[in-house]
Design a protein around this motif. Structure first.
Motif, PDB file in Angstrom:
ATOM      1  N   CYS A   1       0.810  -1.227   0.000  1.00 16.43           N
ATOM      2  CA  CYS A   1       0.000   0.000   0.000  1.00 16.43           C
ATOM      3  C   CYS A   1       0.837   1.268   0.000  1.00 16.43           C
ATOM      4  CB  CYS A   1      -0.954  -0.002   1.187  1.00 16.43           C
ATOM      5  SG  CYS A   1      -2.297  -1.191   1.034  1.00 16.43           S
ATOM      6  N   THR A   2       2.045   1.199   0.527  1.00 15.91           N
ATOM      7  CA  THR A   2       2.901   2.385   0.553  1.00 15.91           C
ATOM      8  C   THR A   2       3.863   2.444  -0.630  1.00 15.91           C
ATOM      9  OG1 THR A   2       4.505   1.256   1.961  1.00 15.91           O
ATOM     10  CG2 THR A   2       2.805   2.588   3.067  1.00 15.91           C
ATOM     11  N   GLY A   3       3.809   1.432  -1.491  1.00 20.04           N
ATOM     12  CA  GLY A   3       4.673   1.425  -2.667  1.00 20.04           C
ATOM     13  C   GLY A   3       6.071   0.911  -2.397  1.00 20.04           C
ATOM     14  N   ASN A   4       6.312   0.369  -1.212  1.00 20.94           N
ATOM     15  CA  ASN A   4       7.634  -0.160  -0.890  1.00 20.94           C
ATOM     16  C   ASN A   4       7.839  -1.579  -1.402  1.00 20.94           C
ATOM     17  OD1 ASN A   4       8.622   2.133   0.440  1.00 20.94           O
ATOM     18  ND2 ASN A   4       7.452   1.587   2.254  1.00 20.94           N
ATOM     19  N   ALA A   5       6.771  -2.218  -1.851  1.00 16.35           N
ATOM     20  CA  ALA A   5       6.869  -3.570  -2.404  1.00 16.35           C
ATOM     21  C   ALA A   5       5.899  -3.687  -3.571  1.00 16.35           C
ATOM     22  CB  ALA A   5       6.532  -4.604  -1.346  1.00 16.35           C
ATOM     23  N   LYS A   6       6.250  -4.530  -4.504  1.00 15.64           N
ATOM     24  CA  LYS A   6       5.399  -4.782  -5.660  1.00 15.64           C
ATOM     25  C   LYS A   6       4.644  -6.081  -5.421  1.00 15.64           C
ATOM     26  CE  LYS A   6       8.926  -2.741  -8.568  1.00 15.64           C
ATOM     27  NZ  LYS A   6       9.936  -2.998  -9.577  1.00 15.64           N
ATOM     28  N   PRO A   7       3.318  -6.044  -5.489  1.00 10.61           N
ATOM     29  CA  PRO A   7       2.574  -7.280  -5.278  1.00 10.61           C
ATOM     30  C   PRO A   7       2.732  -8.224  -6.465  1.00 10.61           C
ATOM     31  CG  PRO A   7       1.070  -5.565  -5.961  1.00 10.61           C
ATOM     32  CD  PRO A   7       2.428  -4.919  -5.768  1.00 10.61           C
ATOM     33  N   THR A   8       2.709  -9.506  -6.185  1.00  9.52           N
ATOM     34  CA  THR A   8       2.650 -10.477  -7.273  1.00  9.52           C
ATOM     35  C   THR A   8       1.256 -10.393  -7.883  1.00  9.52           C
ATOM     36  OG1 THR A   8       1.803 -12.255  -5.879  1.00  9.52           O
ATOM     37  CG2 THR A   8       4.234 -12.025  -6.031  1.00  9.52           C
ATOM     38  N   ASP A   9       1.082 -10.999  -9.029  1.00  5.85           N
ATOM     39  CA  ASP A   9      -0.246 -11.002  -9.638  1.00  5.85           C
ATOM     40  C   ASP A   9      -1.266 -11.672  -8.716  1.00  5.85           C
ATOM     41  OD1 ASP A   9       0.607  -9.668 -11.911  1.00  5.85           O
ATOM     42  OD2 ASP A   9       0.928 -11.510 -13.057  1.00  5.85           O
ATOM     43  N   VAL A  10      -0.857 -12.745  -8.050  1.00  7.35           N
ATOM     44  CA  VAL A  10      -1.756 -13.454  -7.133  1.00  7.35           C
ATOM     45  C   VAL A  10      -2.111 -12.568  -5.941  1.00  7.35           C
ATOM     46  CG1 VAL A  10      -1.940 -15.431  -5.561  1.00  7.35           C
ATOM     47  CG2 VAL A  10      -0.968 -15.739  -7.844  1.00  7.35           C
ATOM     48  N   GLU A  11      -1.109 -11.895  -5.374  1.00  8.60           N
ATOM     49  CA  GLU A  11      -1.377 -10.986  -4.251  1.00  8.60           C
ATOM     50  C   GLU A  11      -2.317  -9.873  -4.671  1.00  8.60           C
ATOM     51  OE1 GLU A  11       2.645 -11.111  -1.534  1.00  8.60           O
ATOM     52  OE2 GLU A  11       2.666  -9.893  -3.357  1.00  8.60           O
ATOM     53  N   PHE A  12      -2.031  -9.286  -5.826  1.00  6.90           N
ATOM     54  CA  PHE A  12      -2.860  -8.182  -6.301  1.00  6.90           C
ATOM     55  C   PHE A  12      -4.303  -8.636  -6.488  1.00  6.90           C
ATOM     56  CE2 PHE A  12      -4.806  -5.409  -9.415  1.00  6.90           C
ATOM     57  CZ  PHE A  12      -4.516  -4.164  -8.895  1.00  6.90           C
ATOM     58  N   SER A  13      -4.481  -9.803  -7.097  1.00  8.39           N
ATOM     59  CA  SER A  13      -5.832 -10.324  -7.318  1.00  8.39           C
ATOM     60  C   SER A  13      -6.539 -10.592  -5.995  1.00  8.39           C
ATOM     61  CB  SER A  13      -5.779 -11.610  -8.143  1.00  8.39           C
ATOM     62  OG  SER A  13      -5.305 -11.336  -9.437  1.00  8.39           O
ATOM     63  N   SER A  14      -5.821 -11.180  -5.037  1.00  5.73           N
ATOM     64  CA  SER A  14      -6.413 -11.478  -3.730  1.00  5.73           C
ATOM     65  C   SER A  14      -6.789 -10.208  -2.981  1.00  5.73           C
ATOM     66  CB  SER A  14      -5.440 -12.303  -2.887  1.00  5.73           C
ATOM     67  OG  SER A  14      -5.200 -13.551  -3.477  1.00  5.73           O
ATOM     68  N   LEU A  15      -5.894  -9.237  -2.991  1.00  6.65           N
ATOM     69  CA  LEU A  15      -6.170  -7.970  -2.320  1.00  6.65           C
ATOM     70  C   LEU A  15      -7.341  -7.261  -2.985  1.00  6.65           C
ATOM     71  CD1 LEU A  15      -2.494  -6.789  -1.843  1.00  6.65           C
ATOM     72  CD2 LEU A  15      -4.083  -7.355   0.007  1.00  6.65           C
ATOM     73  N   GLY A  16      -7.316  -7.218  -4.300  1.00  8.89           N
ATOM     74  CA  GLY A  16      -8.394  -6.566  -5.038  1.00  8.89           C
ATOM     75  C   GLY A  16      -9.740  -7.214  -4.779  1.00  8.89           C
ATOM     76  N   LYS A  17      -9.758  -8.536  -4.781  1.00  8.51           N
ATOM     77  CA  LYS A  17     -11.009  -9.255  -4.533  1.00  8.51           C
ATOM     78  C   LYS A  17     -11.533  -8.960  -3.126  1.00  8.51           C
ATOM     79  CE  LYS A  17     -13.067 -13.824  -4.711  1.00  8.51           C
ATOM     80  NZ  LYS A  17     -12.859 -15.244  -4.957  1.00  8.51           N
ATOM     81  N   ALA A  18     -10.648  -8.986  -2.144  1.00  7.61           N
ATOM     82  CA  ALA A  18     -11.052  -8.715  -0.759  1.00  7.61           C
ATOM     83  C   ALA A  18     -11.597  -7.306  -0.592  1.00  7.61           C
ATOM     84  CB  ALA A  18      -9.875  -8.946   0.186  1.00  7.61           C
ATOM     85  N   LEU A  19     -11.138  -6.386  -1.451  1.00 10.66           N
ATOM     86  CA  LEU A  19     -11.555  -4.983  -1.350  1.00 10.66           C
ATOM     87  C   LEU A  19     -12.625  -4.608  -2.365  1.00 10.66           C
ATOM     88  CD1 LEU A  19      -8.022  -3.481  -0.758  1.00 10.66           C
ATOM     89  CD2 LEU A  19      -9.892  -3.596   0.913  1.00 10.66           C
ATOM     90  N   GLY A  20     -13.059  -5.581  -3.160  1.00 13.27           N
ATOM     91  CA  GLY A  20     -14.115  -5.311  -4.127  1.00 13.27           C
ATOM     92  C   GLY A  20     -13.654  -4.646  -5.404  1.00 13.27           C
ATOM     93  N   LEU A  21     -12.356  -4.679  -5.690  1.00 14.88           N
ATOM     94  CA  LEU A  21     -11.844  -4.113  -6.936  1.00 14.88           C
ATOM     95  C   LEU A  21     -11.964  -5.169  -8.025  1.00 14.88           C
ATOM     96  CD1 LEU A  21      -8.570  -2.392  -5.701  1.00 14.88           C
ATOM     97  CD2 LEU A  21     -10.760  -1.321  -6.201  1.00 14.88           C
ATOM     98  N   THR A  22     -12.559  -4.781  -9.142  1.00 13.09           N
ATOM     99  CA  THR A  22     -12.731  -5.753 -10.213  1.00 13.09           C
ATOM    100  C   THR A  22     -12.178  -5.299 -11.549  1.00 13.09           C
ATOM    101  OG1 THR A  22     -14.927  -4.866 -10.683  1.00 13.09           O
ATOM    102  CG2 THR A  22     -14.806  -6.738  -9.168  1.00 13.09           C
ATOM    103  N   ASP A  23     -11.866  -4.029 -11.693  1.00 10.22           N
ATOM    104  CA  ASP A  23     -11.489  -3.533 -13.006  1.00 10.22           C
ATOM    105  C   ASP A  23     -10.136  -2.840 -13.050  1.00 10.22           C
ATOM    106  OD1 ASP A  23     -12.176  -1.346 -11.535  1.00 10.22           O
ATOM    107  OD2 ASP A  23     -13.464  -0.447 -13.057  1.00 10.22           O
ATOM    108  N   VAL A  24      -9.238  -3.211 -12.158  1.00 13.69           N
ATOM    109  CA  VAL A  24      -7.911  -2.605 -12.149  1.00 13.69           C
ATOM    110  C   VAL A  24      -6.938  -3.601 -12.749  1.00 13.69           C
ATOM    111  CG1 VAL A  24      -6.084  -1.588 -10.753  1.00 13.69           C
ATOM    112  CG2 VAL A  24      -8.469  -1.303 -10.071  1.00 13.69           C
ATOM    113  N   PRO A  25      -6.440  -3.332 -13.962  1.00 10.30           N
ATOM    114  CA  PRO A  25      -5.496  -4.277 -14.574  1.00 10.30           C
ATOM    115  C   PRO A  25      -4.162  -4.264 -13.846  1.00 10.30           C
ATOM    116  CG  PRO A  25      -5.649  -2.289 -15.887  1.00 10.30           C
ATOM    117  CD  PRO A  25      -6.667  -2.156 -14.773  1.00 10.30           C
ATOM    118  N   HIS A  26      -3.489  -5.378 -13.869  1.00 11.94           N
ATOM    119  CA  HIS A  26      -2.194  -5.475 -13.215  1.00 11.94           C
ATOM    120  C   HIS A  26      -1.394  -6.536 -13.923  1.00 11.94           C
ATOM    121  CE1 HIS A  26       0.707  -6.438  -9.978  1.00 11.94           C
ATOM    122  NE2 HIS A  26       0.655  -5.148  -9.810  1.00 11.94           N
ATOM    123  N   THR A  27      -0.201  -6.189 -14.343  1.00 12.55           N
ATOM    124  CA  THR A  27       0.616  -7.144 -15.085  1.00 12.55           C
ATOM    125  C   THR A  27       1.798  -7.633 -14.287  1.00 12.55           C
ATOM    126  OG1 THR A  27       1.973  -5.397 -16.006  1.00 12.55           O
ATOM    127  CG2 THR A  27       0.039  -6.033 -17.284  1.00 12.55           C
ATOM    128  N   GLY A  28       1.965  -7.134 -13.076  1.00  9.74           N
ATOM    129  CA  GLY A  28       3.103  -7.540 -12.275  1.00  9.74           C
ATOM    130  C   GLY A  28       4.340  -6.706 -12.544  1.00  9.74           C
TER     131      GLY A  28
END
Length: 71
Positions: free
Chosen positions: A39-66
């Motif tokens: 969340c502070t930009g000190n680490a880059k989420p993996t695609d799996v992390e990003f998808s899990s975080l997004g799902k938990a927060l209700g984000l469905t339309d934010v593309p992420h390529t890693g």
């Protein structure tokens, strides 16, 4: 270096959700520190992390390529 806008979406969604870093971390199975770092930009989420975080927060339309651009 500022956080990637796509990952900033996670931070903004977390802020709007009312969840704490610890609560979100518990929901997605990562450490609280990992969520803070993403969340502070000190680490880059993996695609799996990003998808899990997004799902938990209700984000469905934010593309992420890693990959993240740095300026």
């Amino acid at each position: 270096m500022s956080p990637d806008p796509k990952c900033t979406a996670i931070a903004n969604a977390l802020k709007n959700s009312g969840l704490s870093y610890a609560q979100l971390a518990s929901q997605v199975g990562v450490t609280e520190q990992r969520v803070i770092d993403i969340c502070t930009g000190n680490a880059k989420p993996t695609d799996v992390e990003f998808s899990s975080l997004g799902k938990a927060l209700g984000l469905t339309d934010v593309p992420h390529t890693g990959t993240h651009a740095t300026t």
